[in-house]
Design a protein around this motif. Structure first.
Motif, short mmCIF file in Angstrom:
data_model
loop_
_atom_site.label_atom_id
_atom_site.label_comp_id
_atom_site.label_asym_id
_atom_site.label_seq_id
_atom_site.Cartn_x
_atom_site.Cartn_y
_atom_site.Cartn_z
N UNK A 156 42.89 32.86 54.12
CA UNK A 156 43.00 33.05 55.57
C UNK A 156 44.09 32.18 56.18
N UNK A 157 44.13 30.91 55.83
CA UNK A 157 44.98 29.95 56.53
C UNK A 157 46.38 29.83 55.93
N UNK A 158 46.51 30.01 54.62
CA UNK A 158 47.80 29.86 53.95
C UNK A 158 48.40 31.22 53.60
N UNK A 159 47.55 32.16 53.24
CA UNK A 159 48.03 33.52 53.00
C UNK A 159 48.53 33.79 51.60
N UNK A 160 48.43 32.80 50.68
CA UNK A 160 48.84 33.01 49.29
C UNK A 160 48.03 32.10 48.40
N UNK A 161 47.35 32.69 47.40
CA UNK A 161 46.56 31.92 46.45
C UNK A 161 46.71 32.52 45.06
N UNK A 176 36.27 40.47 40.97
CA UNK A 176 36.74 39.38 41.82
C UNK A 176 36.83 39.84 43.27
N UNK A 177 37.47 41.00 43.47
CA UNK A 177 37.66 41.50 44.83
C UNK A 177 36.33 41.74 45.54
N UNK A 178 35.35 42.21 44.80
CA UNK A 178 34.06 42.51 45.42
C UNK A 178 33.26 41.26 45.76
N UNK A 223 47.04 47.24 54.73
CA UNK A 223 45.98 46.48 54.07
C UNK A 223 46.10 44.99 54.37
N UNK A 224 44.97 44.34 54.56
CA UNK A 224 44.98 42.92 54.90
C UNK A 224 45.25 42.04 53.70
N UNK A 225 44.49 42.24 52.61
CA UNK A 225 44.67 41.43 51.40
C UNK A 225 45.18 42.31 50.28
N UNK A 226 46.06 41.74 49.48
CA UNK A 226 46.49 42.42 48.25
C UNK A 226 46.19 41.52 47.07
N UNK A 227 45.69 42.14 46.00
CA UNK A 227 45.43 41.46 44.73
C UNK A 227 46.38 42.04 43.68
N UNK A 228 46.96 41.19 42.86
CA UNK A 228 47.73 41.61 41.69
C UNK A 228 47.25 40.79 40.50
N UNK A 345 47.24 37.07 41.74
CA UNK A 345 47.62 36.69 43.09
C UNK A 345 46.64 37.34 44.06
N UNK A 346 46.26 36.59 45.09
CA UNK A 346 45.57 37.16 46.24
C UNK A 346 46.29 36.64 47.47
N UNK A 347 46.82 37.54 48.27
CA UNK A 347 47.61 37.10 49.43
C UNK A 347 47.40 38.03 50.61
#
Length: 387
Positions: A156-161, A176-178, A223-228, A345-347
Motif C-alpha cells: 500500500x505505502x511503497x507500491x513495490x515488494x 499467494x494472491x488469494x 488493475x490495482x495490484x499486479x503479481x509476477x 513481484x507484487x506491486x
C-alpha cells in the motif's frame, strides 16, 4: 468503553477522551471533552448517524434510516451524558439516540479532529533508485497474519515488494494472491503465462524489451495490484525495471508544473486490440484524488492511440508527455533487478511502472505467471487484519 456493539460498525473505537459537558445550541449540540477539545454536532448529522436498531440493521451494520424521512427542523428535546459516558439525545419526535464517546470522537468534524484524521491517513512513501526493496518470505505470509499485514502495508505505502521462497509449480501464485482476496480476471485469463510465443496477443509475450508502463490502461479501472511469479529464468537478459510513478509525478509537479497540469487535464486514449477484443479508455496520464493528491498513473506507450486534443493543447500535451517519459528513463528513478525462480513481484499497478529488458529465448527458458487484484481488495484486507 471500547466495544463494537455500541455503534453501527464492526470496528472498535478506543476511548481517547471522555465527554464532560453538553451544550444545546440552535442547530447543533456542542460537546466538551476531558482533554479540552470542543466539538459541534449538527442535529441532522446526529439523527442521520443514530446507531440504534431502528436506524441500523444490527446484522449487516448497514443503515436503514434515510435522512429525508426525518423532519428537516428536528431538534433534541434534551441532550445529556448518561451514566455510561455516552451522549444521549431525546428527540422531539420521541426517538432516542445514544452515541459511544469513542465512536463520536473518531468521527468529530471540528477543525482539530479533521486535521488529526488527515495526519493519520496512510501516506505514500516515494522512492527512487536507492529503494531498500521490501522482501517477505512466502511461508510467513501463508501462516502468520501479522507478517501478512506487514506485507500488505508495504504494498500500500511503497507500491513495490518482493516475496521469496514461493513454490515454482505452475499455479502456485494463486495461493499467494488469494491471501489478499479473489483474483481479477481479464481477457488474458485468471493467471496469465508470460512467455515468448509466436502468436503473441501482447508485446509482453515476446522476447523484446518492454518500456515502462502500467498494465491495462485501456480499462476504465486499471488493475490495482499486479503479481509476477518466476517459475523458470534461464534466459540471458530480461531484467525487471521499476519506477515510482508517484515520485516522478511529484518531481514533475515541482520541476515543471505546466507539464504536470497538462498530464492531469488533457485525456489520452489507450487501446488494446487483438483478434477477439478491443478495449479503449480515454483518461489523463496522471489522475488526482478528491484532495489533489496523485492517485493513479496511466501509461503504456505501446497501447496508446493518436492524441486527440485541441490545436492549442496539442503542443502542450506532446511537451508534457515527452517530459514524463524522459523522466522515467533517468537513472535516479530506476530500480533494476533480476527475478529468480521462486520469487515474485507484487506491486501497485496504478502507481509503479514496470519494464523488462529484452532477453534471448535461445539462451534458456523463461516462464513467469502473473495475475491481478484490485486495489480496493488490498485496502479492505488491511482494515480487516487491523481490526
Amino acid at each position: 468503553m471500547n466495544t463494537a456493539t455500541a455503534f453501527a460498525d464492526f470496528r472498535s473505537y478506543p476511548l481517547i477522551s471522555a465527554l464532560t459537558a453538553v451544550q444545546a445550541l440552535a442547530d447543533r449540540v456542542q460537546v466538551q471533552w476531558a482533554d479540552g477539545r470542543s466539538s459541534p454536532f449538527h442535529h441532522q448529522w446526529l439523527r442521520d448517524n443514530c446507531p440504534c436498531s431502528h436506524c441500523v440493521y444490527s446484522v449487516t451494520r448497514e443503515q436503514v434510516l434515510e435522512i429525508v424521512d426525518v423532519a428537516e427542523d428536528l431538534a433534541p428535546a434534551s441532550s445529556r451524558i448518561d451514566a455510561q459516558g455516552c451522549l444521549s439525545i431525546d428527540w422531539q419526535d420521541g426517538h432516542l439516540s445514544r452515541f459511544d464517546p469513542g465512536w463520536l470522537r473518531a468521527h468529530a468534524y471540528d477543525d482539530e479532529s479533521r486535521a488529526e484524521r488527515r495526519a493519520r491517513r496512510p501516506q505514500s512513501q516515494l522512492w527512487d533508485s536507492r529503494l531498500q526493496l521490501p522482501v517477505f518470505e512466502y511461508q510467513a505470509l501463508m501462516e502468520d497474519p501479522q507478517a501478512l499485514l506487514q506485507w500488505l502495508l508495504a504494498v500500500r505505502d511503497i507500491g513495490l515488494t518482493q516475496v521469496r521462497g514461493v513454490p515454482t509449480e505452475p499455479g502456485s501464485l494463486a495461493q499467494v494472491a488469494k491471501r489478499i482476496s479473489f483474483i481479477r480476471e481479464s481477457n488474458f485469463g485468471v493467471l496469465f503465462n508470460v512467455q515468448s510465443k509466436a502468436d503473441a496477443d501482447s508485446n509482453a509475450y515476446t522476447a523484446f524489451n518492454l518500456p515502462l508502463h502500467t498494465d491495462l490502461p485501456t480499462r476504465e479501472l486499471q488493475p490495482g495490484l499486479q503479481f509476477l511469479h518466476c517459475l523458470v529464468n534461464d534466459a540471458e537478459g530480461g531484467e525487471s525495471i521499476f519506477v515510482d510513478g508517484f515520485a516522478i509525478a511529484d518531481a514533475l509537479r515541482r520541476e515543471d508544473p505546466e507539464a504536470f497540469r497538462a498530464l492531469c487535464e488533457i485525456p489520452v486514449e489507450f487501446r488494446n486490440k487483438d483478434r477477439h477484443s478491443d478495449y479503449r479508455c480515454l483518461a489523463p496520464v496522471i489522475a488526482l484524488n478528491a484532495v489533489g493528491e496523485v492517485a493513479e498513473i496511466r501509461m503504456a506507450n505501446f497501447l496508446r492511440g493518436p492524441f486527440e486534443a485541441s490545436v492549442d493543447d496539442m503542443p502542450r500535451l506532446y511537451r508534457a508527455y515527452r517530459r514524463f517519459i524522459a523522466m522515467t528513463r533517468e537513472p535516479r528513478f530506476r530500480l533494476t533487478r533480476r527475478l529468480n525462480p521462486g520469487e515474485l513481484w507484487c506491486f501497485d499497478n496504478r502507481r509503479t511502472l514496470h519494464a523488462r529488458n529484452a532477453f534471448d529465448p535461445a539462451s534458456g527458458a523463461r516462464h513467469f505467471q502473473g495475475c491481478y487484484i484490485d486495489r480496493d481488495e488490498l485496502l479492505s484486507r488491511i482494515l480487516v487484519l487491523q481490526r
